[in-house]
Design a protein around this motif. Sequence first.
Motif, PDB file in Angstrom:
ATOM      1  N   LEU A  80       0.860  -1.178   0.000  1.00  0.00           N
ATOM      2  CA  LEU A  80       0.000   0.000   0.000  1.00  0.00           C
ATOM      3  C   LEU A  80       0.897   1.229   0.000  1.00  0.00           C
ATOM      4  O   LEU A  80       1.748   1.390   0.881  1.00  0.00           O
ATOM      5  N   VAL A  81       0.699   2.088  -1.010  1.00  0.00           N
ATOM      6  CA  VAL A  81       1.578   3.238  -1.220  1.00  0.00           C
ATOM      7  C   VAL A  81       0.717   4.484  -1.419  1.00  0.00           C
ATOM      8  O   VAL A  81      -0.296   4.449  -2.118  1.00  0.00           O
ATOM      9  N   GLY A  82       1.128   5.601  -0.827  1.00  0.00           N
ATOM     10  CA  GLY A  82       0.408   6.848  -0.991  1.00  0.00           C
ATOM     11  C   GLY A  82       0.784   7.555  -2.276  1.00  0.00           C
ATOM     12  O   GLY A  82       1.876   7.359  -2.821  1.00  0.00           O
ATOM     13  N   GLY A  83      -0.149   8.368  -2.772  1.00  0.00           N
ATOM     14  CA  GLY A  83       0.131   9.123  -3.980  1.00  0.00           C
ATOM     15  C   GLY A  83      -1.022  10.027  -4.356  1.00  0.00           C
ATOM     16  O   GLY A  83      -2.019  10.130  -3.631  1.00  0.00           O
ATOM     17  N   VAL A  84      -0.885  10.679  -5.519  1.00  0.00           N
ATOM     18  CA  VAL A  84      -1.864  11.668  -5.973  1.00  0.00           C
ATOM     19  C   VAL A  84      -2.212  11.445  -7.440  1.00  0.00           C
ATOM     20  O   VAL A  84      -1.320  11.285  -8.277  1.00  0.00           O
ATOM     21  N   HIS A  85      -3.513  11.443  -7.722  1.00  0.00           N
ATOM     22  CA  HIS A  85      -3.995  11.513  -9.098  1.00  0.00           C
ATOM     23  C   HIS A  85      -4.186  12.991  -9.428  1.00  0.00           C
ATOM     24  O   HIS A  85      -5.197  13.599  -9.052  1.00  0.00           O
TER      25      HIS A  85
END
Length: 304
Positions: A80-85
Amino acid sequence: MIVVGSGIAGLTTAVLLAESGRRVRVWAREPAERTTSAVAGGLWWPYRIEPEPLVGAWALESLTVYEELADRPEETGVRLVGGVHHGARLDELGPWAGRVPGLRAVAEGLAARLPVIDMPVHLTWLRQRLAEAGGTVEVREVTDLAAVPAPVVVNCTGLGARSLVPDPAVRPVRGQLVVVENPGVTSWFTSVDHASAASAYFIPQPGRLLLGGTAEEDDWSLEPDPATAEAIVARCAAVRPELAGARVLAHRVGLRPAREAVRLERQPLPDGRVLVHNYGHGGAGVTVAWGCAREAAGLAYRTA
C-alpha cells in the motif's frame, strides 16, 4: 477445466477455480513473465475500462483482496503506497470512488493510499498458489477454443481474443514505460489526459521506479521508441526534477487489450461444452482481476 491465458486474469481465475476443488490446467502461448500483465505499472485504479458500473464493483472486490495481500509484500508483491492523481475529481468518478478507503480531495487532485503490485513477483506468487491448489500451467498454443479438450474452457487470452474468438472489438492500446533507478521517490503520481495518447506517471517498485506513459490506440509495435522514452522522462521530470538524471535500467512496452466493454459471459458450444469469456480489461486488468475472476469462476461452477 482448462483456462487459456496466463496473465493476471487467467492465473487469478485458475486459482479461484482450483481452490474450489476443481481440477484446473492453464494453457498459455507464453509464460506469465512474457505477458502484458508482467509489464503493467501495477497501480490499482480503474483506467481505460468499461462499463463503469460493473468495473466499480469488480475493482472494489479486488481492492479488498489486495489490501489483505499487502500484509505480506515480500511474498505477494503487493504494497500500500500513498500518492496523488493530479487533476482528478471525485464528482467525475462513479459511485465506486466513494467506497475507496481514504480517497480524498487535495489541492492537486485526489490523494489515497492504494495497492501497488510488483507484477513479476505477484505473477510468480499466483502460479505458486495455483500449484499448491493442484493446478498446473503448460506452455501450449491454442488456435481454436472450441477444440480445447475440456468440458469447460475459460478464455482469458486478452488481446489474443481478437483472432482466437475471433473478436475484432478487441484492440491494442500501446503503453510504453521507462524503468529507472529510484532517486528516492516514495509516492506514486499520475496525471492523465484521456483525450491524449501521452500522460505522466511514476510508480515506485522495489529496486526501481516506473515512468510512463502512453496510450496509443491500434498500435501493435512492441519495440520501445527512443523519442517516446525521452518524452516520458521529460514529462515526469517536470513533476520531479531529480528524475531527469535518473539512470535508465530498461524500456518496456505492453499492449493493453481494449474493448468497448469487458466480455465476461458464458457461451454454450454446439457439442454441449461451455466457453466462459473473461477478457477485454483494457488498462485495468490488475485492478479488476479478483472481481472478474470470481464472476468468471461462478459462471464456470454453474457449468461444471
